[in-house]
Design an enzyme around this catalytic site. Structure first.
Site, PDB file in Angstrom:
ATOM      1  N   GLU A   1       0.854  -1.183   0.000  1.00  0.00           N
ATOM      2  CA  GLU A   1       0.000   0.000   0.000  1.00  0.00           C
ATOM      3  C   GLU A   1       0.888   1.230   0.000  1.00  0.00           C
ATOM      4  O   GLU A   1       1.931   1.238   0.661  1.00  0.00           O
ATOM      5  CB  GLU A   1      -0.884   0.074   1.255  1.00  0.00           C
ATOM      6  CG  GLU A   1      -2.030  -0.907   1.275  1.00  0.00           C
ATOM      7  CD  GLU A   1      -1.740  -2.092   2.156  1.00  0.00           C
ATOM      8  OE1 GLU A   1      -0.770  -2.039   2.939  1.00  0.00           O
ATOM      9  OE2 GLU A   1      -2.473  -3.095   2.056  1.00  0.00           O
TER      10      GLU A   1
ATOM     11  N   TYR B   1       8.026   2.012  -7.381  1.00  0.00           N
ATOM     12  CA  TYR B   1       7.315   0.742  -7.541  1.00  0.00           C
ATOM     13  C   TYR B   1       7.004   0.473  -9.022  1.00  0.00           C
ATOM     14  O   TYR B   1       7.159  -0.648  -9.499  1.00  0.00           O
ATOM     15  CB  TYR B   1       6.014   0.741  -6.715  1.00  0.00           C
ATOM     16  CG  TYR B   1       6.248   1.026  -5.245  1.00  0.00           C
ATOM     17  CD1 TYR B   1       7.390   0.564  -4.603  1.00  0.00           C
ATOM     18  CD2 TYR B   1       5.340   1.780  -4.498  1.00  0.00           C
ATOM     19  CE1 TYR B   1       7.622   0.837  -3.262  1.00  0.00           C
ATOM     20  CE2 TYR B   1       5.566   2.054  -3.161  1.00  0.00           C
ATOM     21  CZ  TYR B   1       6.711   1.583  -2.547  1.00  0.00           C
ATOM     22  OH  TYR B   1       6.950   1.862  -1.224  1.00  0.00           O
TER      23      TYR B   1
HETATM   24  C1  LIG Z   1      10.691   5.985  -1.486  1.00  0.00           C
HETATM   25  C2  LIG Z   1      12.157   5.951  -1.044  1.00  0.00           C
HETATM   26  C3  LIG Z   1      12.402   4.688  -0.214  1.00  0.00           C
HETATM   27  C4  LIG Z   1      13.034   5.885  -2.321  1.00  0.00           C
HETATM   28  O1  LIG Z   1      14.388   5.662  -1.920  1.00  0.00           O
HETATM   29  P1  LIG Z   1      15.625   6.223  -2.757  1.00  0.00           P
HETATM   30  O2  LIG Z   1      16.831   5.432  -2.362  1.00  0.00           O
HETATM   31  O3  LIG Z   1      15.732   7.706  -2.623  1.00  0.00           O
HETATM   32  O4  LIG Z   1      15.180   5.890  -4.257  1.00  0.00           O
HETATM   33  P2  LIG Z   1      16.140   5.432  -5.469  1.00  0.00           P
HETATM   34  O5  LIG Z   1      17.320   6.344  -5.552  1.00  0.00           O
HETATM   35  O6  LIG Z   1      16.410   3.977  -5.337  1.00  0.00           O
HETATM   36  O7  LIG Z   1      15.195   5.704  -6.719  1.00  0.00           O
HETATM   37  C5  LIG Z   1      14.592   4.652  -7.453  1.00  0.00           C
HETATM   38  C6  LIG Z   1      13.445   5.212  -8.269  1.00  0.00           C
HETATM   39  O8  LIG Z   1      12.481   5.832  -7.414  1.00  0.00           O
HETATM   40  C7  LIG Z   1      11.915   6.973  -8.070  1.00  0.00           C
HETATM   41  N1  LIG Z   1      12.352   8.199  -7.400  1.00  0.00           N
HETATM   42  C8  LIG Z   1      13.265   8.291  -6.399  1.00  0.00           C
HETATM   43  N2  LIG Z   1      13.412   9.576  -6.009  1.00  0.00           N
HETATM   44  C9  LIG Z   1      12.579  10.305  -6.779  1.00  0.00           C
HETATM   45  C10 LIG Z   1      12.269  11.690  -6.840  1.00  0.00           C
HETATM   46  N3  LIG Z   1      12.868  12.592  -6.034  1.00  0.00           N
HETATM   47  N4  LIG Z   1      11.327  12.107  -7.731  1.00  0.00           N
HETATM   48  C11 LIG Z   1      10.700  11.223  -8.535  1.00  0.00           C
HETATM   49  N5  LIG Z   1      10.958   9.881  -8.534  1.00  0.00           N
HETATM   50  C12 LIG Z   1      11.883   9.428  -7.653  1.00  0.00           C
HETATM   51  C13 LIG Z   1      12.478   6.939  -9.480  1.00  0.00           C
HETATM   52  O9  LIG Z   1      11.653   6.118 -10.270  1.00  0.00           O
HETATM   53  C14 LIG Z   1      13.828   6.285  -9.253  1.00  0.00           C
HETATM   54  O10 LIG Z   1      14.355   5.694 -10.394  1.00  0.00           O
HETATM   55  P3  LIG Z   1      15.297   6.587 -11.404  1.00  0.00           P
HETATM   56  O11 LIG Z   1      16.371   7.176 -10.521  1.00  0.00           O
HETATM   57  O12 LIG Z   1      15.813   5.623 -12.393  1.00  0.00           O
HETATM   58  O13 LIG Z   1      14.403   7.656 -11.957  1.00  0.00           O
HETATM   59  C15 LIG Z   1      12.545   7.226  -0.255  1.00  0.00           C
HETATM   60  O14 LIG Z   1      12.147   8.361  -0.989  1.00  0.00           O
HETATM   61  C16 LIG Z   1      11.925   7.307   1.131  1.00  0.00           C
HETATM   62  O15 LIG Z   1      12.466   6.788   2.110  1.00  0.00           O
HETATM   63  N6  LIG Z   1      10.780   8.000   1.256  1.00  0.00           N
HETATM   64  C17 LIG Z   1      10.109   8.188   2.565  1.00  0.00           C
HETATM   65  C18 LIG Z   1       9.456   6.919   3.030  1.00  0.00           C
HETATM   66  C19 LIG Z   1       8.415   6.440   2.042  1.00  0.00           C
HETATM   67  O16 LIG Z   1       7.657   7.209   1.475  1.00  0.00           O
HETATM   68  N7  LIG Z   1       8.401   5.101   1.837  1.00  0.00           N
HETATM   69  C20 LIG Z   1       7.424   4.460   0.985  1.00  0.00           C
HETATM   70  C21 LIG Z   1       6.178   4.196   1.766  1.00  0.00           C
HETATM   71  S1  LIG Z   1       4.993   3.281   0.832  1.00  0.00           S
END
Ligand SMILES: CC(C)(COP(=O)(O)OP(=O)(O)OC[C@H]1O[C@@H](n2cnc3c(N)ncnc32)[C@H](O)[C@@H]1OP(=O)(O)O)[C@@H](O)C(=O)NCCC(=O)NCCS
Length: 147
Positions: free
Chosen positions: A106, A118
């Site tokens: 979710e 995702y």
């Molecule tokens: C969601 C989260 C875990 C992503 O972690 P991250 O290590 O920064 O993400 P990644 O560097 O692995 O990015 C992978 C993909 O995510 C998406 N993404 C990551 N950051 C993004 C941004 N600032 N804007 C848009 N898309 C983004 C992109 O699709 C990216 O792929 P790409 O770099 O090839 O475009 C992080 O933002 C987080 O901890 N958020 C707060 C907690 C949360 O919301 N968790 C999910 C709850 S359901």
């Protein structure tokens, strides 16, 4: 950046809980994580470690042939380095190895960043759970992928 991904143990609970508090508006409790890491036979958590410090984690439940992501988070200063993606890929291959056929999760309808992650890994939109999040009654989007 040399990031190591490994399975979490109960010794990681404080680090996971502190990231949880920083990253979520309705964090799970410390007790919930103790339970996840000790009693819940369906749960596995992975942590990302950099320079001896835990900077992210991802939890997965595998129940017979269904897998579910519980939580995924990366500390704000370490975002955008593919750590979230690596953690989720690890959880997906772990679930697949343990005979899960599909995975669901979710996500808040407003959380476009997580939804992008995702979608990048093949998740599709499922249904909406109305008012799923207790803090602001935001809807959850269910997403799922075939493993
Ligand atoms: C969601 C989260 C875990 C992503 O972690 P991250 O290590 O920064 O993400 P990644 O560097 O692995 O990015 C992978 C993909 O995510 C998406 N993404 C990551 N950051 C993004 C941004 N600032 N804007 C848009 N898309 C983004 C992109 O699709 C990216 O792929 P790409 O770099 O090839 O475009 C992080 O933002 C987080 O901890 N958020 C707060 C907690 C949360 O919301 N968790 C999910 C709850 S359901």
């Amino acid at each position: 950046m040399e990031v190591c991904i490994r399975k979490a143990t109960i010794d990681d609970v404080d680090a996971i809980y502190s990231i949880e508090q920083i990253c979520f508006t309705s964090p799970w409790t410390h007790e919930a994580y103790v339970n996840e890491l000790t009693n819940n036979q369906f749960a596995t958590y992975f942590v990302a470690e950099f320079d001896g410090k835990i900077i992210g984690y991802c939890g997965v439940w595998v129940i017979i042939d269904e897998a579910h992501i519980t939580n995924i988070a990366v500390l704000p200063n370490y975002r955008g380095y593919k750590i979230g993606e690596t953690l989720l890929r690890q959880a997906m291959s772990f679930a697949k190895m343990n005979h899960a056929k599909q995975m669901s999760l979710e996500v808040r309808v407003s959380n476009e960043i997580a939804q992008n992650l995702y979608r990048k890994l093949g998740f599709q939109n499922g249904g909406i759970r109305k008012g799923y999040y207790m803090d602001n009654y935001e809807d959850a989007l269910v997403m799922w992928v075939k493993l």
